[in-house]
Design an enzyme around this catalytic site. Structure first.
Site, PDB file in Angstrom:
ATOM      1  N   ASP A   8       7.436 -40.604 -16.513  1.00  0.00           N
ATOM      2  CA  ASP A   8       8.400 -40.475 -17.619  1.00  0.00           C
ATOM      3  C   ASP A   8       9.802 -40.390 -17.030  1.00  0.00           C
ATOM      4  OD1 ASP A   8       8.275 -38.990 -20.778  1.00  0.00           O
ATOM      5  OD2 ASP A   8      10.135 -39.130 -19.627  1.00  0.00           O
ATOM      6  N   ASP A 103      10.234 -45.520 -21.909  1.00  0.00           N
ATOM      7  CA  ASP A 103      10.473 -44.819 -20.639  1.00  0.00           C
ATOM      8  C   ASP A 103       9.230 -44.127 -20.087  1.00  0.00           C
ATOM      9  OD1 ASP A 103      10.294 -42.354 -22.105  1.00  0.00           O
ATOM     10  OD2 ASP A 103      11.756 -41.453 -20.745  1.00  0.00           O
ATOM     11  N   GLU A 104       8.059 -44.483 -20.589  1.00  0.00           N
ATOM     12  CA  GLU A 104       6.904 -43.670 -20.231  1.00  0.00           C
ATOM     13  C   GLU A 104       5.636 -44.527 -20.184  1.00  0.00           C
ATOM     14  OE1 GLU A 104       4.693 -40.249 -22.849  1.00  0.00           O
ATOM     15  OE2 GLU A 104       6.575 -41.016 -23.558  1.00  0.00           O
TER      16      GLU A 104
HETATM   17  P1  TTP Z   1      11.984 -38.722 -23.789  1.00  0.00           P
HETATM   18  O1  TTP Z   1      11.213 -39.146 -22.583  1.00  0.00           O
HETATM   19  O2  TTP Z   1      11.325 -37.825 -24.773  1.00  0.00           O
HETATM   20  O3  TTP Z   1      13.337 -38.018 -23.360  1.00  0.00           O
HETATM   21  P2  TTP Z   1      14.309 -38.321 -22.146  1.00  0.00           P
HETATM   22  O4  TTP Z   1      13.783 -39.392 -21.258  1.00  0.00           O
HETATM   23  O5  TTP Z   1      15.670 -38.590 -22.717  1.00  0.00           O
HETATM   24  O6  TTP Z   1      14.386 -36.943 -21.407  1.00  0.00           O
HETATM   25  P3  TTP Z   1      13.267 -36.251 -20.478  1.00  0.00           P
HETATM   26  O7  TTP Z   1      13.914 -36.121 -19.145  1.00  0.00           O
HETATM   27  O8  TTP Z   1      12.987 -34.953 -21.135  1.00  0.00           O
HETATM   28  O9  TTP Z   1      12.081 -37.180 -20.470  1.00  0.00           O
HETATM   29  O10 TTP Z   1      12.444 -39.993 -24.587  1.00  0.00           O
HETATM   30  C1  TTP Z   1      12.827 -41.203 -23.943  1.00  0.00           C
HETATM   31  C2  TTP Z   1      13.965 -41.864 -24.672  1.00  0.00           C
HETATM   32  O11 TTP Z   1      13.596 -42.138 -26.012  1.00  0.00           O
HETATM   33  C3  TTP Z   1      15.193 -40.996 -24.750  1.00  0.00           C
HETATM   34  O12 TTP Z   1      16.035 -41.165 -23.621  1.00  0.00           O
HETATM   35  C4  TTP Z   1      15.836 -41.456 -26.019  1.00  0.00           C
HETATM   36  C5  TTP Z   1      14.718 -41.933 -26.884  1.00  0.00           C
HETATM   37  N1  TTP Z   1      14.420 -40.922 -27.918  1.00  0.00           N
HETATM   38  C6  TTP Z   1      15.040 -41.042 -29.154  1.00  0.00           C
HETATM   39  O13 TTP Z   1      15.801 -41.993 -29.380  1.00  0.00           O
HETATM   40  N2  TTP Z   1      14.796 -40.091 -30.117  1.00  0.00           N
HETATM   41  C7  TTP Z   1      13.949 -39.035 -29.901  1.00  0.00           C
HETATM   42  O14 TTP Z   1      13.764 -38.181 -30.799  1.00  0.00           O
HETATM   43  C8  TTP Z   1      13.310 -38.923 -28.618  1.00  0.00           C
HETATM   44  C9  TTP Z   1      12.392 -37.753 -28.334  1.00  0.00           C
HETATM   45  C10 TTP Z   1      13.575 -39.886 -27.681  1.00  0.00           C
HETATM   46 MG    MG Z   2      11.818 -39.314 -20.575  1.00  0.00          MG
END
Ligand code: TTP
Ligand code: MG
Length: 353
Positions: A8, A103-104
């Site tokens: 992730d 992103d995952e």
């Molecule tokens: P996440 O992997 O949940 O968050 P992140 O990568 O920003 O942070 P972390 O380091 O905690 O993993 O989500 C990935 C992307 O998806 C995030 O950068 C933006 C998008 N996203 C949204 O647009 N709305 C949301 O509610 C969430 C949870 C994510």
């Molecule tokens: Mg993330």
């Protein structure tokens, strides 16, 4: 025992924006709508998280919590490109990749293209390779099933690598706050807290009957995952709701016309198989493996639901031309169709008669 990695990206959209504009480094960066409009926060940098800003909250609220934050509009095209780059890294390791969002992804590396038995080494390689190709960091969880791998990737963010094995799994699960259980959303977490379930240890003590009575089928899932049991397979874009043909060539091919001829044969085979099974589909997937085993997969929507060989070929050709690196020889080509439906045209005609 399976070897699963969950990867992730860290603060994904925000990290990309900071990479594009290094003057944002170290600042509270919020990606999303403007606080003056009724926008929401997509994500934010870790600096902004210290002020309580998080994904999904209104931009206005975020601005109140963190007035010094820099708000940036999202640029999905760019995020998609970065997403494709990280997926290509995953596919170098194995075809068994399940992308969950931009992103995952989960990878089943029990067997892999490097013949590397140590999943931790593979996770390190992935982190380094992603950083080399994108200048971005990610966090990885390595474990023996999807649930634990996902828990692992979240445990040491950012830039973390956490290994969960049968020896430490139960201890980690006991200590885990209930809201951190993947699959337990906010509403369920609140219900559980009302029932006195605040962490994994509390959940563990509830019997299966009670959990199923209260939460239905999900209760069954909760009962098992809190014991570290999760038998879910990796779902790739190739199966199960897709059909595909591929061909590994006896010798690597670098000639454009020859490659197109091979692609045509694949489209013929694919169309034939789809017709036999009476399937039509809407998403075309092309797979190219280069002579160094690097694998790329690209997909596009088809103009119509179809199994017609010419439409499959024409669109496959377009995908191929826009993605093939002409300087490299190809070891394998694959063509598949996803988003399948049963072709009930014939029955319809009979009904019409
Ligand atoms: P996440 O992997 O949940 O968050 P992140 O990568 O920003 O942070 P972390 O380091 O905690 O993993 O989500 C990935 C992307 O998806 C995030 O950068 C933006 C998008 N996203 C949204 O647009 N709305 C949301 O509610 C969430 C949870 C994510
Ligand atoms: Mg993330």
């Amino acid at each position: 025992m399976k070897k699963i990695i969950h990867v992730d990206m860290d603060a994904f959209f925000a990290a990309i924006e900071i990479r594009e504009d290094p003057s944002l480094k170290g600042k509270c960066v919020i990606v999303g709508g403007s606080p003056k409009s009724r926008g929401v926060v997509s994500t934010c940098s870790y600096e902004a998280r210290k002020y309580g800003v998080h994904s999904g909250m209104s931009s206005f609220q975020a601005w109140k919590l963190c007035p010094q934050a820099v708000f940036v509009h999202s640029n999905f095209q760019l995020y998609k490109e970065v997403s494709q780059t990280i997926r290509d890294v995953f596919y170098q390791v194995t075809d068994l990749v399940e992308p969950v969002s931009l992103d995952e992804a989960y990878l089943d590396v029990t067997e892999n293209n490097f013949d590397e038995p140590d999943a931790v080494k593979i996770a390190k390689w992935i982190k380094e390779e992603i950083f080399k190709k994108t200048s971005l960091t990610c966090s990885a969880g390595v474990s023996y099933n999807k649930f634990l791998a996902k828990i692992g990737s979240d445990m040491d963010k950012p830039d973390g690598l956490t290994v969960i094995n049968p020896d430490n799994a139960q201890e980690i699960l006991f200590a885990l706050p209930i809201g951190k259980f993947h699959g337990i959303g906010k509403v369920t977490a609140a219900r559980m807290k009302k029932m006195g379930i605040n962490n994994g240890k509390d959940l563990y003590q509830r019997n299966l009957n009670e959990l199923v009575r209260v939460f239905g089928k999900a209760g069954f899932f909760y009962y098992h995952v809190v014991r570290g049991v999760d038998n879910r397979e990796i779902i790739t874009s190739w199966d199960p709701k897709s059909i595909s043909c591929e061909n590994t060539f006896s010798e690597d091919i670098g000639d454009f016309d020859e490659l197109l001829a091979r692609l045509r044969k694949l489209a013929d085979r694919l169309a034939g198989r789809m017709a036999t099974k009476r399937l039509i589909g809407q998403n075309l997937v092309l797979k190219i493996k280069y002579d160094n085993f690097e694998l790329i997969t690209r997909s596009m929507p088809l103009p119509i639901m179809t199994n017609e060989r010419e439409i499959l070929y024409q669109n496959g050709e377009q995908l191929f031309i826009s993605n093939w690196d002409p300087n490299r020889k190809v070891r394998l080509l694959g063509l598949g169709v996803g988003k399948l439906h049963y072709d009930d045209k014939e029955e319809q005609i009979l009904l019409d008669l």
